[in-house]
Design an enzyme around this catalytic site. Sequence first.
Site, PDB file in Angstrom:
ATOM      1  N   GLY A  77     -10.134   8.116  -9.830  1.00 43.13           N
ATOM      2  CA  GLY A  77     -10.669   9.448 -10.109  1.00 43.13           C
ATOM      3  C   GLY A  77      -9.996  10.108 -11.293  1.00 43.13           C
ATOM      4  N   ASP A 188       4.239   2.864  -3.841  1.00 38.13           N
ATOM      5  CA  ASP A 188       3.747   2.865  -5.232  1.00 38.13           C
ATOM      6  C   ASP A 188       4.674   3.653  -6.153  1.00 38.13           C
ATOM      7  OD1 ASP A 188       2.033   1.964  -7.164  1.00 38.13           O
ATOM      8  OD2 ASP A 188       0.547   3.548  -6.899  1.00 38.13           O
ATOM      9  N   LYS A 190       6.783   4.413  -9.239  1.00 40.53           N
ATOM     10  CA  LYS A 190       6.811   4.027 -10.649  1.00 40.53           C
ATOM     11  C   LYS A 190       6.814   5.300 -11.483  1.00 40.53           C
ATOM     12  CE  LYS A 190       1.747   3.456 -10.685  1.00 40.53           C
ATOM     13  NZ  LYS A 190       0.623   2.541 -10.996  1.00 40.53           N
ATOM     14  N   ASN A 193       3.936   7.836 -11.440  1.00 42.93           N
ATOM     15  CA  ASN A 193       3.710   8.627 -10.234  1.00 42.93           C
ATOM     16  C   ASN A 193       4.818   9.644  -9.977  1.00 42.93           C
ATOM     17  OD1 ASN A 193       1.304   7.361  -9.723  1.00 42.93           O
ATOM     18  ND2 ASN A 193       2.129   5.931  -8.227  1.00 42.93           N
TER      19      ASN A 193
END
Length: 372
Positions: A77, A188, A190, A193
Amino acid sequence: MFSRKTYASKELSLRTDSQNTTTSINDGYSEQQQQQYVTYLKQLKSEFDERWCQKPKYSIEFSELERIKTLGTGAFGRVFLLKHTKNNRLYAMKVLEKENIVKMKQVEHTLYEKRVLEAIRFPFTVSMEFSFKDNSYIYFIMPFVPGGEMFTHLRRMKKFEETLAKFYASQVILALEYLHFCNLVYRDLKPENILIDRNGYLKITDFGFCKVMRGRTWTLCGTPEYLAPELILSRGYGFSVDWWSFGVLMFEMNAGYPPFYSNEPMKTYESIVAGRYRCPSSFSTDLRDLIRNTLQVDITKRYGVMKNSVLDFKNHKWFKGIEWDAILNCKVTPPFVPKCKSLHDTSNFDKYNEEPVVPGSYCRFESEFVDF
């Protein structure tokens, strides 16, 4: 800089009982301090559980939010900057198209992300302010963090000085400790993020792969360069994968590139499973030792997972001088503060072509998102 892809199969008091309002230098974190901090985490966990079981009630209407510009795009998105027309407060809105979510088999992850964002409250994570859905899209509305992505600043600086990397790493440790205490595995971690706020502190964002976990899970998801060996080998995994990713993050912050990277994904995976990497000569001895113990293929020897848990990090020589409670309460002067001319400044984000978001005339995938 290389590009990466991600793959998928009430206000709180932030003081511990041991909180010292000064920023005096401590050499580590005692077991007594940790016990007191765990008492504080239990309070946060109780409040998390309460919010997890409740359906939030929102005080604004979607029509009161005015779209200003695009802040980012991704596989699932786009993110827009919004302004509340009545009080001029700014928000970041993540827009996800139902059809894409269903096609990519991400319905469960998306519903989980919504619940996680609604329930978590911690200084170094984003939280949900409001959520909405219409015939074609779902909308996550969160606070606007004007400093931009850590990845953007890392790319510009080439690499972080150890002082700055240490400052960021301490916050990530506290954030992961909180998430794990709430039985959440993040999966997740990294630089893309992690957002930097206007005061220089960080906020972990994008909880699309986060889930409540008790025991083990086998789902293959995350970013290839950050995947832990046990995840790649489909052996079942727990919170250990987040600490491995933290080791990769520490390496990348200090080197400017990750320890495991190849143009061929299989070679990347082979290096990860073998634990094969090389530290730059610029790494200090203490940093090398910390990374060696975190990028540890043998889970029983990996920092964050062993008997001492996060104390292995908090008491490591590389973190000497870190005042953990002062970090928690944002009382330490950040080594770097992003340039933000105003609360509306978006200069720390890349520019994107604007695209319309036009809902369909009938409700799509109603059954898949009935619990949204």
